[in-house]
Motif scaffolding. Structure first.
Motif, mmCIF file in Angstrom:
data_model
loop_
_atom_site.group_PDB
_atom_site.id
_atom_site.type_symbol
_atom_site.label_atom_id
_atom_site.label_comp_id
_atom_site.label_asym_id
_atom_site.label_seq_id
_atom_site.Cartn_x
_atom_site.Cartn_y
_atom_site.Cartn_z
ATOM 1 N N VAL A 160 0.840 -1.194 0.000
ATOM 2 C CA VAL A 160 0.000 0.000 0.000
ATOM 3 C C VAL A 160 0.879 1.249 0.000
ATOM 4 O O VAL A 160 1.893 1.316 0.709
ATOM 5 C CB VAL A 160 -0.921 0.002 1.237
ATOM 6 C CG1 VAL A 160 -1.732 1.291 1.300
ATOM 7 C CG2 VAL A 160 -1.855 -1.206 1.197
ATOM 8 N N TYR A 161 0.501 2.246 -0.806
ATOM 9 C CA TYR A 161 1.222 3.509 -0.871
ATOM 10 C C TYR A 161 0.218 4.651 -0.709
ATOM 11 O O TYR A 161 -1.003 4.424 -0.698
ATOM 12 C CB TYR A 161 2.002 3.633 -2.189
ATOM 13 C CG TYR A 161 1.186 3.343 -3.432
ATOM 14 C CD1 TYR A 161 0.655 4.364 -4.215
ATOM 15 C CD2 TYR A 161 0.947 2.027 -3.833
ATOM 16 C CE1 TYR A 161 -0.093 4.093 -5.356
ATOM 17 C CE2 TYR A 161 0.204 1.743 -4.966
ATOM 18 C CZ TYR A 161 -0.317 2.777 -5.723
ATOM 19 O OH TYR A 161 -1.062 2.510 -6.850
ATOM 20 N N ASP A 162 0.719 5.868 -0.575
ATOM 21 C CA ASP A 162 -0.134 6.990 -0.181
ATOM 22 C C ASP A 162 -1.356 7.176 -1.079
ATOM 23 O O ASP A 162 -2.459 7.435 -0.597
ATOM 24 C CB ASP A 162 0.679 8.290 -0.160
ATOM 25 C CG ASP A 162 1.636 8.365 1.021
ATOM 26 O OD1 ASP A 162 1.485 7.547 1.950
ATOM 27 O OD2 ASP A 162 2.537 9.224 0.999
ATOM 28 N N ALA A 163 -1.183 7.041 -2.383
ATOM 29 C CA ALA A 163 -2.273 7.333 -3.317
ATOM 30 C C ALA A 163 -3.453 6.396 -3.168
ATOM 31 O O ALA A 163 -4.585 6.750 -3.534
ATOM 32 C CB ALA A 163 -1.759 7.303 -4.754
ATOM 33 N N ILE A 164 -3.228 5.194 -2.648
ATOM 34 C CA ILE A 164 -4.334 4.249 -2.478
ATOM 35 C C ILE A 164 -4.543 3.881 -1.014
ATOM 36 O O ILE A 164 -5.213 2.888 -0.708
ATOM 37 C CB ILE A 164 -4.123 2.965 -3.307
ATOM 38 C CG1 ILE A 164 -2.879 2.205 -2.843
ATOM 39 C CG2 ILE A 164 -4.037 3.278 -4.798
ATOM 40 C CD1 ILE A 164 -2.795 0.779 -3.380
ATOM 41 N N SER A 165 -3.988 4.672 -0.122
ATOM 42 C CA SER A 165 -4.126 4.363 1.305
ATOM 43 C C SER A 165 -5.600 4.234 1.694
ATOM 44 O O SER A 165 -6.421 5.089 1.356
ATOM 45 C CB SER A 165 -3.490 5.464 2.157
ATOM 46 O OG SER A 165 -3.804 5.262 3.525
#
Length: 304
Positions: free
Chosen positions: A19-24
């Protein structure tokens, strides 16, 4: 036969493995979008363990009512208890309904959807995740024609078809979402994996028709990443040498599916198309949206 990694074409974007910020999912759990999935009804076929469990758990943590479907009552009950425990502190009203059914049996899935509509009155998202992979250890003519080949097609193609067949009329009423969990194996020539690869290719094509015939429903096929789970989605035979590189997290596909189905419309340009959870979704939108739409990319096509 070689066990080297198959050569697969990918979009030239950043590869993600967690998971990364854009799809948190955090904004859906307790942040500014925490009401997005409230009062939404989500059906996850193959939702009792592995990737399906992670998807179901994320929806429950976002406040949705979640229906998990599996053939085995014991794993369903365990999954339901775990989801309720995980969501208890933040979502005390979370509701999980566990229904035992065989996705390859149309009557089973017809009854599942009927129970959902009878109990909740509507359906907003259906995720077809149930799949099997086979042994990947022999040529297709050397195995049993049903147990080693056609059974995979029944689960991996007929299963999602059954979910789509009975869920789509309900999803059309709510302007909902249909997601089929596919695989990059759909475009790879993997020795001894013909049933699995063919089934995922057919699944991609099915979702193209889903989007065409139900345009008000956003429909996606998604490669969840290279993930090793306890579910029989890979194989029972000897593992290829490249399999230890399967290091993507279970949370990666769950987070991206949450984002795709949040109803915002931001990623609706991907409806009817194949995408990989490994592709950075912001970069896909920023750098490739225009070409994807104008050139009709990420669909099955014969190219010369």
């Amino acid at each position: 036969m070689s066990s080297a990694p198959p050569v697969i074409k990918n979009l030239p974007v950043t590869n993600r493995h967690d998971v990364y910020d854009a799809i948190s999912p955090e904004p859906y759990f307790s942040g500014s979008f925490s009401s997005t999935f409230r009062n939404k009804v989500i059906l996850v076929a193959g939702g009792s363990k592995g990737i399906g469990y992670s998807i179901a758990s994320f929806y429950a943590r976002a406040g949705a009512t979640v229906i998990i479907v599996s053939r085995y009552r014991n794993t369903l009950d365990e999954a339901k208890a775990r989801i309720l425990t995980e969501t208890g502190s933040s979502r005390t009203s979370a509701e999980v309904l566990a229904l035992a059914a065989d996705v390859s049996d149309p009557k089973d899935i017809e009854q599942v959807v009927a129970k959902v509509i009878e109990k909740y009155g509507h359906l907003d998202v259906a995720v077809a995740n149930a799949a099997i992979g086979g042994s990947w250890d022999k040529r297709f003519t050397e195995g049993d024609p049903y147990n080693d080949w056609w059974k995979i097609m029944e689960v991996n193609v007929r299963g999602p078809y059954n979910v789509a067949h009975y869920a789509l009329p309900q999803l059309e009423k709510t302007g909902g979402s249909f997601v089929a969990v596919s695989s990059l194996a759909c475009q790879a020539s993997l020795p001894f994996a013909s049933a699995y690869s063919v089934s995922k290719s057919a699944l991609n094509r099915l979702v193209e028709y889903t989007a065409m015939e139900y345009p008000s429903v956003r429909s996606f096929t998604i490669h969840p990443g290279r993930i090793l789970t306890q579910a029989p989605t890979l194989r029972a035979g000897p593992a290829p040498k490249w399999e230890p590189t399967a290091s993507d997290t279970l949370q990666l596909p769950a987070a991206i599916i949450l984002k795709l189905t949040d109803g915002s419309g931001r990623f609706d340009f991907l409806s009817g198309r194949f995408l990989s959870a490994n592709w950075d979704l912001e970069e896909v939108e920023r750098d490739w949206k225009k070409d994807i739409v104008e050139k009709d990319m990420l669909v099955t096509r014969f190219v010369v």
